[in-house]
Design a protein around this motif. Structure first.
Motif, PDB file in Angstrom:
ATOM      1  N   SER A  61      42.960  49.977  53.944  1.00  0.00           N
ATOM      2  CA  SER A  61      42.388  48.623  54.299  1.00  0.00           C
ATOM      3  C   SER A  61      41.534  50.006  53.421  1.00  0.00           C
ATOM      4  O   SER A  61      41.601  51.088  52.904  1.00  0.00           O
ATOM      5  CB  SER A  61      42.284  49.114  55.524  1.00  0.00           C
ATOM      6  OG  SER A  61      42.251  50.060  55.895  1.00  0.00           O
ATOM      7  N   TYR A  62      39.485  49.373  53.221  1.00  0.00           N
ATOM      8  CA  TYR A  62      38.863  49.770  52.454  1.00  0.00           C
ATOM      9  C   TYR A  62      37.799  49.248  53.248  1.00  0.00           C
ATOM     10  O   TYR A  62      37.830  47.745  52.830  1.00  0.00           O
ATOM     11  CB  TYR A  62      38.814  49.567  50.579  1.00  0.00           C
ATOM     12  CG  TYR A  62      40.265  50.026  50.355  1.00  0.00           C
ATOM     13  CD1 TYR A  62      40.879  51.037  49.630  1.00  0.00           C
ATOM     14  CD2 TYR A  62      41.839  49.065  49.950  1.00  0.00           C
ATOM     15  CE1 TYR A  62      42.298  52.153  49.361  1.00  0.00           C
ATOM     16  CE2 TYR A  62      42.846  49.477  49.635  1.00  0.00           C
ATOM     17  CZ  TYR A  62      42.803  51.023  49.701  1.00  0.00           C
ATOM     18  OH  TYR A  62      43.808  51.032  48.866  1.00  0.00           O
ATOM     19  N   GLU A  63      36.259  49.696  52.813  1.00  0.00           N
ATOM     20  CA  GLU A  63      34.983  49.728  53.544  1.00  0.00           C
ATOM     21  C   GLU A  63      34.499  48.774  52.110  1.00  0.00           C
ATOM     22  O   GLU A  63      34.226  49.826  50.663  1.00  0.00           O
ATOM     23  CB  GLU A  63      34.550  50.132  54.116  1.00  0.00           C
ATOM     24  CG  GLU A  63      33.127  49.881  54.294  1.00  0.00           C
ATOM     25  CD  GLU A  63      32.624  50.289  55.361  1.00  0.00           C
ATOM     26  OE1 GLU A  63      31.258  50.020  56.010  1.00  0.00           O
ATOM     27  OE2 GLU A  63      33.094  51.251  55.882  1.00  0.00           O
ATOM     28  N   TYR A  64      33.923  47.741  51.975  1.00  0.00           N
ATOM     29  CA  TYR A  64      33.256  48.053  51.063  1.00  0.00           C
ATOM     30  C   TYR A  64      31.810  46.598  51.341  1.00  0.00           C
ATOM     31  O   TYR A  64      31.898  46.984  52.526  1.00  0.00           O
ATOM     32  CB  TYR A  64      33.787  46.590  50.361  1.00  0.00           C
ATOM     33  CG  TYR A  64      34.647  46.492  49.679  1.00  0.00           C
ATOM     34  CD1 TYR A  64      34.659  46.698  47.623  1.00  0.00           C
ATOM     35  CD2 TYR A  64      36.490  46.133  49.666  1.00  0.00           C
ATOM     36  CE1 TYR A  64      36.150  47.218  47.532  1.00  0.00           C
ATOM     37  CE2 TYR A  64      37.857  46.519  49.467  1.00  0.00           C
ATOM     38  CZ  TYR A  64      37.870  47.481  47.908  1.00  0.00           C
ATOM     39  OH  TYR A  64      38.485  46.781  47.128  1.00  0.00           O
ATOM     40  N   TYR A  65      31.069  46.889  50.421  1.00  0.00           N
ATOM     41  CA  TYR A  65      29.532  46.220  50.507  1.00  0.00           C
ATOM     42  C   TYR A  65      29.694  44.818  50.141  1.00  0.00           C
ATOM     43  O   TYR A  65      29.154  44.229  51.071  1.00  0.00           O
ATOM     44  CB  TYR A  65      28.388  46.986  49.996  1.00  0.00           C
ATOM     45  CG  TYR A  65      27.866  48.274  49.670  1.00  0.00           C
ATOM     46  CD1 TYR A  65      28.185  48.473  50.724  1.00  0.00           C
ATOM     47  CD2 TYR A  65      28.453  48.991  48.740  1.00  0.00           C
ATOM     48  CE1 TYR A  65      26.904  49.756  51.322  1.00  0.00           C
ATOM     49  CE2 TYR A  65      28.160  50.489  49.921  1.00  0.00           C
ATOM     50  CZ  TYR A  65      27.301  50.855  50.743  1.00  0.00           C
ATOM     51  OH  TYR A  65      27.227  52.292  51.006  1.00  0.00           O
ATOM     52  N   ALA A  66      30.649  44.646  49.311  1.00  0.00           N
ATOM     53  CA  ALA A  66      30.637  42.683  48.933  1.00  0.00           C
ATOM     54  C   ALA A  66      31.996  42.900  48.375  1.00  0.00           C
ATOM     55  O   ALA A  66      32.810  43.980  47.977  1.00  0.00           O
ATOM     56  CB  ALA A  66      29.413  42.273  48.025  1.00  0.00           C
TER      57      ALA A  66
END
Length: 186
Positions: A61-66
């Motif tokens: 899992s990765y966190e993104y802004y978009a």
């Protein structure tokens, strides 16, 4: 529920996504167990602010802004990467317009975004066109007539892109594109 009982607060979004990812990742390590076959985007809001995570079937899992996932998503990712710097200073309406433009990039050439094939998910405070939304802005989905104002505000696909577009009048004399060191023999 256990986070509320133990810590007297809702579970943070990153902890929730990590728990789902851990559950999926175990299936990739054990013989005879098939990994999950679906990836998805998780959005949530906690005391820190809104979050967007991509979850892959392998348990990453990765966190993104978009982010964009799914069929034909690469063109949407390209659009989001190209316009990423302007997101921090954008209003909610401008962010929705960017999202719709990215979504439009994934469509086949003969298709258009309409109120019948488009939904908008928002987490956060209300926009200028929304009424009766609480200050903390719970997650909501806009569909139907309520998104028509956003669809009409989109820049047409064949129109030049604002500041980055140049016309023939803006080009240097002689039709050169500004590369003075490249001279083609006639």
């Amino acid at each position: 529920m256990s986070s509320r009982m133990v810590f007297n607060r809702p579970i943070p979004v990153n902890r929730l996504v990590s728990a789902i990812a851990d559950k999926a990742q175990v299936n990739t390590q054990e013989y005879g167990r098939r990994p999950y076959g679906v990836g998805f985007l998780v959005i949530g809001q906690d005391k820190v602010g809104p979050h967007l995570y991509e979850f892959s079937p392998s348990g990453n899992s990765y966190e993104y802004y978009a982010m964009s996932i799914g069929a034909r998503s690469q063109s949407a990712k390209t659009y989001l990467e190209k316009h990423y710097e302007s997101f921090a200073d954008s209003t909610l309406e401008e962010l929705i317009r960017h999202g719709l433009h990215a979504l439009r990039e994934t469509l086949q050439q003969d298709k258009e975004l309409t109120i019948h094939n488009t939904s908008i998910g928002i987490v956060g405070p209300a926009g200028a066109h929304e009424k009766g939304i609480a200050a903390e802005g719970a997650f909501r989905i806009l569909e139907g007539e309520s998104i028509e104002v956003y669809l009409k505000s989109m820049i047409p696909k064949d129109a030049p892109e604002g500041e980055g577009a140049t016309s023939a009048a803006d080009q240097p004399a002689g039709g050169a594109s500004g590369d003075d060191d490249v001279n083609m023999a006639e």
